[in-house]
Motif scaffolding. Structure first.
Motif, PDB file in Angstrom:
ATOM      1  N   GLY A 179       0.819  -1.199   0.000  1.00 53.95           N
ATOM      2  CA  GLY A 179       0.000   0.000   0.000  1.00 53.95           C
ATOM      3  C   GLY A 179       0.850   1.244   0.000  1.00 53.95           C
ATOM      4  O   GLY A 179       2.012   1.220  -0.398  1.00 53.95           O
ATOM      5  N   LEU A 194      -2.971   5.132   6.151  1.00 60.99           N
ATOM      6  CA  LEU A 194      -2.813   4.455   4.876  1.00 60.99           C
ATOM      7  C   LEU A 194      -3.780   5.038   3.854  1.00 60.99           C
ATOM      8  O   LEU A 194      -4.932   5.321   4.184  1.00 60.99           O
ATOM      9  CB  LEU A 194      -3.056   2.956   5.021  1.00 60.99           C
ATOM     10  CG  LEU A 194      -2.054   2.208   5.893  1.00 60.99           C
ATOM     11  CD1 LEU A 194      -2.463   0.754   6.035  1.00 60.99           C
ATOM     12  CD2 LEU A 194      -0.645   2.318   5.315  1.00 60.99           C
ATOM     13  N   ASP A 241      -4.693   0.645  -0.593  1.00 64.31           N
ATOM     14  CA  ASP A 241      -4.426  -0.285   0.498  1.00 64.31           C
ATOM     15  C   ASP A 241      -4.752  -1.712   0.066  1.00 64.31           C
ATOM     16  O   ASP A 241      -5.911  -2.129   0.063  1.00 64.31           O
ATOM     17  CB  ASP A 241      -5.252   0.108   1.730  1.00 64.31           C
ATOM     18  CG  ASP A 241      -4.954  -0.754   2.946  1.00 64.31           C
ATOM     19  OD1 ASP A 241      -3.930  -1.473   2.919  1.00 64.31           O
ATOM     20  OD2 ASP A 241      -5.732  -0.720   3.905  1.00 64.31           O
TER      21      ASP A 241
END
Length: 360
Positions: free
Chosen positions: A301, A318, A323
């Motif tokens: 990610g 993230l 992701d």
């Protein structure tokens, strides 16, 4: 601050995190090219052409009209093994006038080197013009482990070269070795100096827009990946010399080294396998404006770090659109067109070049 977590297994699951901060801008993801095999880096020329290299050898151009074409180049001396091959790329700041490109690559003669090329006007071929521009970077000829090698231009025009320690215990702390360092090179002459030392395997270099701050991103052993704010002459504390062995149980920043500079961000255990990095810049990015984004290989990610003026992390999360969606992420580059360009690193001709923009 959002807390970052990651699963740890032989076949790691995508990293997870607390929810992305409320109101964060949504992103659109476009596949620009596919069928690539372990692409290592990408650069964008002023005319909008994208150039991608693959670790096992080869250059691919994506022209402004979307045409994807092979770019011929002499790579007969390329050393490819493990983590080493054709790696970092950088375009000269004066590319429009000199059409000069730089690559960092393994050489069969037993070193890693930076080569300067000129690019044909139609992007059909590359021609070596400084071979090498910088030579003598150490190479692990047995496994290709920890070959580095990221290229980035500093604001004042020096070519920065992030190198690896070749998994040798005494390299990072040896001021006479060019391994485990960030180097500054004159792109015209190739004259090089050690700028910082005590690094393990520099995979990312990012210059903060509007200032002079430069950050390195490093693979760590099982206990830590790091992001470091670089300053001239500083020692970042990697010292795995275990009496002639390569001791990977030691911390990334050894507190016993006088003046060792602590990281501004550390992953803790398990690690994420951090890679290329860049800053997002411009009002169009909304809440992402000014954020440092970092590719994650093992964690699959992109990590976003929001920094204060001093370079300290105040928030981490993230990027949800990336992701676990595209696998391992190797390199991120902010393009001249304001987009973010991303290369995946999954192998078996399954890799892609992605273009990321704010949605809407």
């Amino acid at each position: 601050m959002a807390l970052l977590l990651v699963a740890c297994s032989a076949d790691p699951a995508p990293a997870t995190a607390d929810p992305v901060p409320e109101g964060t801008t949504s992103l659109a993801v476009e596949v620009v090219a596919d069928g690539l095999d372990n692409p290592w880096d990408v650069v964008e020329a002023p005319d909008g052409t994208l150039l991608v290299d693959e670790r096992a050898g080869g250059f691919t151009a994506v022209l402004p009209d979307g045409t994807v074409r092979e770019v011929r180049a002499d790579l007969d001396d390329l050393f490819v093994d493990g983590e080493t091959g054709l790696m970092g790329l950088a375009l000269d700041p004066a590319f429009e006038g000199n059409r000069r490109l730089y690559s960092c690559q393994g050489d069969r003669a037993g070193s890693i080197q930076v080569v300067a090329w000129t690019v044909a006007p139609d992007w059909s071929s590359l021609t070596r013009v400084a071979d090498p521009l910088v030579g003598g970077l150490p190479l692990n000829e047995t496994s290709g482990r920890h070959g580095g090698c990221r290229l980035e231009f500093a604001p004042e025009g020096a070519l920065l070269i992030g190198t690896g320690d070749t998994a040798s215990g005494d390299v990072s702390q040896d001021p006479d070795s060019l391994g485990g360092k960030v180097l500054r090179a004159d792109p015209a002459t190739g004259e090089v100096e050690v700028w910082t030392l005590g690094h393990r395997n520099v995979q990312g270099l990012a210059v903060r827009p509007g200032g002079t701050q430069v950050f390195s991103v490093e693979h760590g052993p099982d206990r830590d990946d790091e992001v470091n704010l670089l300053r001239e002459g500083a020692n970042y504390g990697w010292d795995p010399d275990g009496g002639g062995s390569y001791d990977e149980s030691v911390p990334m920043t050894d507190p016993d080294i006088p003046g060792a500079v602590p990281a501004v961000w550390s992953s803790g255990s398990p690690t994420l396998a951090t890679s290329g990095a860049t800053f997002l810049d411009g009002a169009a990015w909304g809440d992402y404006d000014g954020v440092l984004v970092i590719g994650l290989l093992k964690a699959q990610g992109v990590l976003a770090l929001r920094l204060d003026d001093a370079g300290e992390v105040v928030e981490q999360f993230l990027v949800p659109e990336l992701d676990g969606t595209y696998g391992r992420i190797r390199s991120l580059r902010s393009g001249a067109d304001g987009a973010l360009y991303v290369t995946t690193d999954n192998g078996d001709d399954q890799d892609r070049l992605l273009r990321i923009t704010p949605a809407g």
